[in-house]
Structures are given as C-alpha cells and as structure tokens.
Write a protein that holds these residues in place. Sequence first.
Motif, PDB file in Angstrom:
ATOM      1  N   GLN A 272       0.825  -1.210   0.000  1.00 57.57           N
ATOM      2  CA  GLN A 272       0.000   0.000   0.000  1.00 57.57           C
ATOM      3  C   GLN A 272       0.859   1.260   0.000  1.00 57.57           C
ATOM      4  O   GLN A 272       0.519   2.251  -0.649  1.00 57.57           O
ATOM      5  CB  GLN A 272      -0.940  -0.005   1.202  1.00 57.57           C
ATOM      6  CG  GLN A 272      -2.052  -1.052   1.089  1.00 57.57           C
ATOM      7  CD  GLN A 272      -2.846  -1.190   2.369  1.00 57.57           C
ATOM      8  OE1 GLN A 272      -2.326  -1.040   3.471  1.00 57.57           O
ATOM      9  NE2 GLN A 272      -4.135  -1.479   2.231  1.00 57.57           N
ATOM     10  N   CYS A 357      -3.777  -2.101  -4.587  1.00 60.64           N
ATOM     11  CA  CYS A 357      -3.595  -1.320  -3.352  1.00 60.64           C
ATOM     12  C   CYS A 357      -3.447   0.162  -3.675  1.00 60.64           C
ATOM     13  O   CYS A 357      -2.464   0.792  -3.292  1.00 60.64           O
ATOM     14  CB  CYS A 357      -2.349  -1.797  -2.605  1.00 60.64           C
ATOM     15  SG  CYS A 357      -2.385  -3.517  -2.128  1.00 60.64           S
ATOM     16  N   GLU A 361      -8.637  -0.966  -0.749  1.00 62.95           N
ATOM     17  CA  GLU A 361      -8.312  -2.381  -0.902  1.00 62.95           C
ATOM     18  C   GLU A 361      -9.395  -3.083  -1.712  1.00 62.95           C
ATOM     19  O   GLU A 361     -10.523  -2.610  -1.821  1.00 62.95           O
ATOM     20  CB  GLU A 361      -8.211  -3.049   0.475  1.00 62.95           C
ATOM     21  CG  GLU A 361      -7.030  -2.606   1.301  1.00 62.95           C
ATOM     22  CD  GLU A 361      -6.908  -3.411   2.583  1.00 62.95           C
ATOM     23  OE1 GLU A 361      -7.552  -4.487   2.678  1.00 62.95           O
ATOM     24  OE2 GLU A 361      -6.182  -2.973   3.485  1.00 62.95           O
TER      25      GLU A 361
END
Length: 444
Positions: A272, A357, A361
């Motif tokens: 992420q 990401c 999500e």
Amino acid sequence: MNRRALKRTYSELPVWIVEDHNDVVRHIYRAIGSRHLPMENVKMVHLDSHPDLLIAVNMQADTVFDKQTLLSELSIENWIMPMVYAGHISHVAWLHPYWAQQIKEGEHSMFVGRDSSTTTIRVTSTDDYFLSDALYVPHDQLENPKPLHLSVIRVDPVTQRPCDHESDSGRKSAKQLKTRANETNGASNTDCKDICNSSVDPLGGSIVSENKAEVAAQSCEANDGSTDKVVKCLMSMIEQSDAYILDIDLDFFSCKNPFKEIYTQEEYVLLQELYGFRKPSENLTKEELCDCVDRRTHQLEDLEAAFADLLEDDSQEVVDRWAANPGMGPLVQLVSSLKNRMESTDYEMVHQAGLTCDFSELPHHVSSELEIQQLLLAVELFLEALPKPTVVTMSRSSLDEYCPVDQVDSIQSRMLAILEKLYGSLAVCKHYESEAASSTSQTT
C-alpha cells in the motif's frame, strides 16, 4: 426498417455460466450476432463485488474490432469498457453489496474513446477509480468517443419478504414494488430519467443538473440500498420493451481478497505504501488532472519495471538500486520479508497484488449463510419488479478464490432457482464444466 422489429427472442431464457468473468463477452457477442441483443445501446445490470470497469492499459483501441484478438486480451477486471468503445454497451448499472465501495454511489456520465496520443482506450471520468489507474484523458483528446451512463447502486440484505402472508409466493408484493415505483415515477420518473440520460459532462464524474438535485437525492442518488430504491433507479433506466443483459458475479454474495491469503499483513501494508494513490483535491482543472495522471503513470511504470527487474535478479544490490528512487523505500523491507517466507517469489504476482492497493483495498467479506440468503432475497425482490432480461450471464469467480470455493456451488444453485422461479424454464449452459474437462484432458 425499425430496429425493434428485427429483435429476436429466445424460447427459453439463456443463462451462460463461466468461471472467469471476461469469458461472458463471447456469449454476449453471439447474442448480438444472432440479433437477440441489438448492435448498439445495450443496457447491462451488473451484480458484482467489483466494478470490472478498468481498461487494459496498453491495449490498442482498434483491438475491439478484431473479436478473437480482443477475447484473448481481456481479463476479469477490464471486459466491459471495450464493449462500450465498440458501441455495444451504453448503460451499466453496477449493483454492489455494502462492502464494495470502489466507485462513488450515484449517477456517472462519461465518454469512452481512443486516446489520440497513445491510441489506447481511455475515459473522461474523474472518479478516483479511473484516476488511480491513470485512465483519464480530457474529452478533446478522445477520438471516436462513445457515451456511457453508469449507475452505482448499493443493494442491502433483506431480512424477510414483505407481505409474506400474500399468496402467489410474494408476487403481489413485487407488483406493489413496481406499481409504487411507477406511481412515484409519475411525478419524478421523468426527473430521474432526465438525470440518468442528461447530457454528459466531458470531464466525467458524477453530474446532476441543479434543478434535479433534490429529486436525485430522494431517488437514484440517495445512499440507500433498500429494494424500493434499487427498483426505482433501475426502472428509470430500463424500459419494459428494452433488451438488456442481467450479469451476475457470484462474489456479489460472498467475496474474498485472495491476495490477503498470499501476503502477510505487514507485506500488504508495504504494498500500500509503494502503490498508494494520493487522492487529488476536488474541482481540479483539466491541466491539474492531466498532471495527476502523468504522475500516476510514471509511478506505476517504475514499479512495473522494478518488479520485472527483480524477476531476473533480486539480489540486495538490485533491490537497493530501485529503493533509492523516490517513494520506493519500502521495497527493501518488502523483498526481505518475501524472501524469508518464500522459496521462490513470484514478483509478477507481487506487482499484480500491488495494483489493487491504490486508493482502496479489494473488497473482502466472507458472508455467513444467513447473509447470503438475505442478499439472494434482495436480488429476487428487485428482479421481480423488472422486465425479463434478454440474456443472463453468470461468473463463478471461484478458481481465483474471489468467491469462496466452499460457497460457490450453493450460491449458484440458489440463484438459478430464483431465475427459474421468476422466468420459467431456463437454457443453462455451464461453460465452466467444458473448460475444466478440456483442461483435464490436456494434462493427462
């Protein structure tokens, strides 16, 4: 000759069931070729935990005019937009469960066309879903633009059928839903249609004309997943005589993010950080939007190159060289963690996981049996109030585990039972079984 006069009807409602969602395109094209679906302006009601509205970044726009090449290049996340650019699909209603929030709720109007600078397919929508994949271009940069109206509609579970004491298995309550929608439409359906069919904004995004804003807030735009609301919005899009596609991904009822079972929480956080998309502020100018897309394009290209390099050589020297680039620092910790856990790391899959990401999500919600049943009831109730679809396409999405393997067969059988109850005899083609048999024969 009137186009409607040429429309053919099936003696039994066809239900084509595939494993990978993009495989439904072949069946949709056959229905168009046989004139059961019109060549253009087809409407689709799309039940899914994922929008499937992305675009293969490097696919040439003209690929849509070569059917076999197109089918070979489609994936589960990008199979709808090529049909829009080809002129076949003009309206999509994405019906999603409450746990899927990838695109803003409401009405979106945009153009889909050929980017004059790259000759790839791009869109004019400024929603984060498209910006995060660097798919936006301004309208004046599009060639052969095709309008797309997208309705994003939440569907909430229904705990019990209204008026269960009524005879005819609740048919009366369904008729009441339709009548109620039509009665409301007598005063506001014209307004809702005006919203859903309003002139498209070249910049894309959700648009509602000022004089319709109050109506929209009370109908299609409201963040309300009740059956009444779902029916009202769909009835504003689908006329009684329309040919339309009912498309169902079984992960609508229960959905997993398979990458969560491949990578640890720590690795997911690092992905992420690497792939994160910084949401732009509201009301950006065309130039600012283009700058945002350019930055995102370079970010994704650098990450793709880095992981392609690591496929060849994931030595510390190579990792450190890439990590020295701006924003690539987490790569050191990520690669170290992967190498400690895995005998051989598939860096191409790591990159694919990273691409999910961006600003949110992938949805992950394994439903209980009770919740599945409540969602099935919700679907049954709003389908009762709609005209009969021309074709039904269904995706299992179980081999890649987006729909849990231990739930998919049960969900499929119950969904088919609902369709048979509503529409009578079905012509069910379980295409995934022939694919599985073919795959087995090739390995023996």
